[in-house]
Design an enzyme around this catalytic site. Structure first.
Site, mmCIF file in Angstrom:
data_model
loop_
_atom_site.group_PDB
_atom_site.id
_atom_site.type_symbol
_atom_site.label_atom_id
_atom_site.label_comp_id
_atom_site.label_asym_id
_atom_site.label_seq_id
_atom_site.Cartn_x
_atom_site.Cartn_y
_atom_site.Cartn_z
ATOM 1 N N PRO A 13 0.629 -1.133 0.055
ATOM 2 C CA PRO A 13 0.036 -0.041 -0.086
ATOM 3 C C PRO A 13 0.845 1.252 0.161
ATOM 4 O O PRO A 13 1.224 1.849 1.096
ATOM 5 C CB PRO A 13 -0.968 -0.033 1.390
ATOM 6 C CG PRO A 13 -0.289 -1.171 1.977
ATOM 7 C CD PRO A 13 0.647 -1.892 1.159
ATOM 8 N N GLU A 14 1.159 1.530 -1.222
ATOM 9 C CA GLU A 14 1.878 3.033 -1.461
ATOM 10 C C GLU A 14 1.045 3.704 -2.033
ATOM 11 O O GLU A 14 -0.240 3.432 -2.468
ATOM 12 C CB GLU A 14 3.124 2.613 -2.023
ATOM 13 C CG GLU A 14 3.892 1.640 -1.238
ATOM 14 C CD GLU A 14 5.645 1.555 -1.339
ATOM 15 O OE1 GLU A 14 6.015 2.714 -1.900
ATOM 16 O OE2 GLU A 14 6.226 0.852 -1.309
ATOM 17 N N LYS A 62 -1.163 8.660 1.306
ATOM 18 C CA LYS A 62 -1.622 7.170 1.519
ATOM 19 C C LYS A 62 -2.489 7.374 2.209
ATOM 20 O O LYS A 62 -3.318 6.302 2.692
ATOM 21 C CB LYS A 62 -0.335 6.487 2.055
ATOM 22 C CG LYS A 62 0.818 6.285 1.188
ATOM 23 C CD LYS A 62 1.763 5.106 1.678
ATOM 24 C CE LYS A 62 2.899 5.778 2.643
ATOM 25 N NZ LYS A 62 4.021 4.900 2.948
ATOM 26 N N ARG A 261 12.690 1.021 9.062
ATOM 27 C CA ARG A 261 12.017 0.185 7.941
ATOM 28 C C ARG A 261 13.036 -0.589 7.406
ATOM 29 O O ARG A 261 14.270 0.128 7.145
ATOM 30 C CB ARG A 261 10.968 1.244 7.423
ATOM 31 C CG ARG A 261 10.077 2.145 8.020
ATOM 32 C CD ARG A 261 8.807 0.936 8.435
ATOM 33 N NE ARG A 261 8.233 0.730 7.243
ATOM 34 C CZ ARG A 261 7.294 1.269 6.607
ATOM 35 N NH1 ARG A 261 7.184 2.688 6.839
ATOM 36 N NH2 ARG A 261 6.762 0.801 5.692
#
Ligand SMILES: [Zn+2]
Length: 273
Positions: A13-14, A62, A261
């Site tokens: 989901p970008e 997003k 991340r």
């Protein structure tokens, strides 16, 4: 006619994934009156939007914004694995177990179901800036502003480009997939300090090109190849040979405490700074 967003969960989901989801949601909801609404989150448990019209569904980075005729906005976010699914009435919902459902919005023609949404809040449309106003220029937004995105990134010159690209206050829409691929394509190590870059403007422009190229399709690819194991140069390929030079791809987690991340890079194509 089943789910319009079949296979959506395959994509990270970008910004492009969210843009596409909102476009489809807008197609089926805009101008329609809700015949049913359900919010399975404690703060909105008693909220009922039955009889309210949907004006528009749009994305900002997003984030997803559902604007209603009563001048309220539903704000949601996918984070890691949220999804909106669209079904014809009577079709079995297949986005996950029922306990993962957070929102149901129905018109006579479609059931729209939000799964695993970590953010679900209703606020006056006039107050949207309180939830998305902090975002930098939206890579897929009508108000995209390259100069402003570059200015914001340059404002913290000693930060790594890897962290700067994920910070949605700089520019909105890039996640770990596009970060990894973009820096590979530009030959830049993820830990390079912003102040050492000579091609920041080009990096940001290339990032937008990648999102634009992918926003209409379910498969995210930066290689031009849509086959499942050929879509990325470095993302989620640790230890595998670089597609350009054969060197094993490296990976590590880094970032501000609590927001580390995972990054991926080729040590030969993207030498350390
Ligand atoms: Zn390489």
């Amino acid at each position: 006619m089943g789910s319009f967003i079949e296979g959506e969960n395959e994509a990270v989901p970008e910004g492009d994934t969210v843009w596409r989801a909102c476009r489809r949601l807008n197609d089926v909801l805009a101008g329609r009156v809700l015949t049913r609404s359900e919010f399975r989150v404690p703060s909105l448990a008693t909220t009922d939007l039955t009889g309210v019209a949907v004006r528009q569904v749009t994305s900002r980075g997003k984030h997803q914004l559902f604007r209603f005729g009563n001048y309220f906005t539903l704000h949601t976010h996918f984070k890691m694995d949220g999804a909106w699914k669209i079904y014809s009435p009577g079709r079995r919902w297949g986005g996950g177990p029922a306990f993962q459902i957070r929102v149901v919005l129905a018109t006579g023609d479609h059931d729209v179901v939000g799964y695993r949404l970590p953010i679900v809040e209703l606020l006056p449309t006039a107050d949207e800036a309180t939830v998305v106003g902090h975002l930098g220029p939206d890579l897929l937004g009508p108000d995209w502003d390259l100069d402003e995105a570059v200015r914001r990134i340059n404002a913290q010159p000693d930060r790594t480009i890897g962290e700067a690209l994920l910070d949605q206050r700089n520019l909105a829409g890039i996640g770990t997939f596009y970060r990894a691929e973009l820096l590979f394509l530009q030959g830049v190590h993820p830990r390079t300090p912003v102040e050492n870059l000579t091609n920041l403007r080009r990096i940001v422009e290339r990032g937008r090109q990648l999102l634009v190229a992918n926003r209409m399709r379910a498969e995210q690819s930066t290689t031009g190849d849509l086959r499942r194991d050929r879509r990325a140069y470095v993302f989620e390929r640790p230890g595998q040979p670089c597609r350009r030079c054969g060197t094993p791809i490296r990976t590590e987690e880094f970032g501000p405490p609590g927001q580390e991340r995972r990054s991926y890079w080729c040590p030969r194509c993207q030498p350390g700074s």
